[in-house]
Enzyme design. Structure first.
Site, PDB file in Angstrom:
ATOM      1  N   SER A  73       0.824  -1.216   0.000  1.00 48.13           N
ATOM      2  CA  SER A  73       0.000   0.000   0.000  1.00 48.13           C
ATOM      3  C   SER A  73       0.856   1.264   0.000  1.00 48.13           C
ATOM      4  O   SER A  73       0.368   2.352  -0.311  1.00 48.13           O
ATOM      5  CB  SER A  73      -0.942  -0.001   1.209  1.00 48.13           C
ATOM      6  OG  SER A  73      -0.210  -0.106   2.413  1.00 48.13           O
ATOM      7  N   ASP A 118      28.249   8.289  11.995  1.00 41.96           N
ATOM      8  CA  ASP A 118      28.831   7.357  11.031  1.00 41.96           C
ATOM      9  C   ASP A 118      27.917   7.120   9.833  1.00 41.96           C
ATOM     10  O   ASP A 118      28.376   6.689   8.773  1.00 41.96           O
ATOM     11  CB  ASP A 118      29.125   6.012  11.699  1.00 41.96           C
ATOM     12  CG  ASP A 118      30.416   6.017  12.499  1.00 41.96           C
ATOM     13  OD1 ASP A 118      31.290   6.859  12.226  1.00 41.96           O
ATOM     14  OD2 ASP A 118      30.549   5.160  13.392  1.00 41.96           O
ATOM     15  N   TYR A 225      37.710   4.563   6.020  1.00 38.56           N
ATOM     16  CA  TYR A 225      37.162   3.513   6.880  1.00 38.56           C
ATOM     17  C   TYR A 225      36.924   2.249   6.052  1.00 38.56           C
ATOM     18  O   TYR A 225      36.405   2.312   4.939  1.00 38.56           O
ATOM     19  CB  TYR A 225      35.851   3.987   7.509  1.00 38.56           C
ATOM     20  CG  TYR A 225      35.167   2.944   8.361  1.00 38.56           C
ATOM     21  CD1 TYR A 225      35.451   2.818   9.712  1.00 38.56           C
ATOM     22  CD2 TYR A 225      34.244   2.058   7.798  1.00 38.56           C
ATOM     23  CE1 TYR A 225      34.834   1.859  10.492  1.00 38.56           C
ATOM     24  CE2 TYR A 225      33.622   1.093   8.568  1.00 38.56           C
ATOM     25  CZ  TYR A 225      33.915   0.996   9.913  1.00 38.56           C
ATOM     26  OH  TYR A 225      33.304   0.037  10.674  1.00 38.56           O
TER      27      TYR A 225
END
Length: 228
Positions: A73, A118, A225
């Site tokens: 929906s 982060d 990272y």
């Protein structure tokens, strides 16, 4: 489309695995940009019985082109986001407890620490209330429109989620898996913010320099990272 259907099925099955949904209160979609088609969870089908082939394929107007069930929906909301933001590859909606609590309170989820930074560059915004006319009209489409209105010119992958006032969270990402990952993080940082504000109601937001460092080391042009 079978590969994309498998990805969307797997992403939907991750919702109960990560505790983000109760009963059928959630949906994940992904888009094939080249073909202009979206794969999304069927409406109201229980996760315990759902299969890959139950996923529904719709075009960008919401017309079913493959599948035996009605699509979620919330399909019109997903489509509005895909149409506005070409960088999105997956969208997820849940009613996860803590993120939904912030939505019901009508408050943005504040950026209070590095876990938040982060993944989200700043607060996770809360939309305004939909008007009665917007709700009585094309409700799901208008939900998408109010999300877009709230984000403004923000890069959506820098703020990969939002809480819709009195409704619940939507998250997105580069693909369906990434969208679910961001939804999981949103629920966690919503819980952390609730706990932290309970401990210290006067708590200040994370300092900009610390937020910038944590976000940019993962997502900036010189990110370092993780592994390449």
């Amino acid at each position: 489309m079978q590969k994309l259907k498998q990805q969307v099925f797997d992403a939907n099955m991750d919702l109960p695995r990560y505790g983000l949904v109760t009963f059928t209160w959630g949906n994940v979609s992904a888009i094939d940009r080249e073909r202009g088609l979206v794969v999304i969870k069927p409406s109201g089908v229980a996760y315990e019985t759902m299969k890959v082939d139950d996923m529904v394929v719709v075009d960008m107007d919401g017309k079913v082109v493959e599948g035996r069930y009605r699509p979620s929906s919330d399909t019109a909301t997903h489509l509005a986001l895909y149409q506005r933001y070409p960088s999105l590859g997956g969208v997820v909606h849940t009613h996860s407890t803590h993120a939904t609590a912030w939505a019901q309170a009508g408050m943005a989820i504040p950026a209070l620490g590095t876990t938040h930074a982060d993944y989200f560059f700043g607060d996770i915004p809360c939309t305004r209330a939909l008007s009665e006319e917007e709700v009585q009209g094309e409700y799901e489409l208008n939900t998408g429109k109010v999300i877009i209105e709230t984000l403004g010119e923000v890069e959506p992958l820098h703020t990969p989620g939002i809480v819709v006032y009195q409704h619940g969270p939507f998250a997105w990402g580069k693909d369906a898996h990434d969208a679910v990952h961001n939804a999981v993080v949103m629920e966690e940082v919503a819980r952390m913010a609730w706990i932290a504000r309970g401990i210290n109601p006067a708590l200040n937001p994370i300092d900009d320099y610390l937020m910038n460092k944590h976000f940019m080391r993962k997502h900036g042009p010189n990110a370092y990272y993780g592994q390449k």
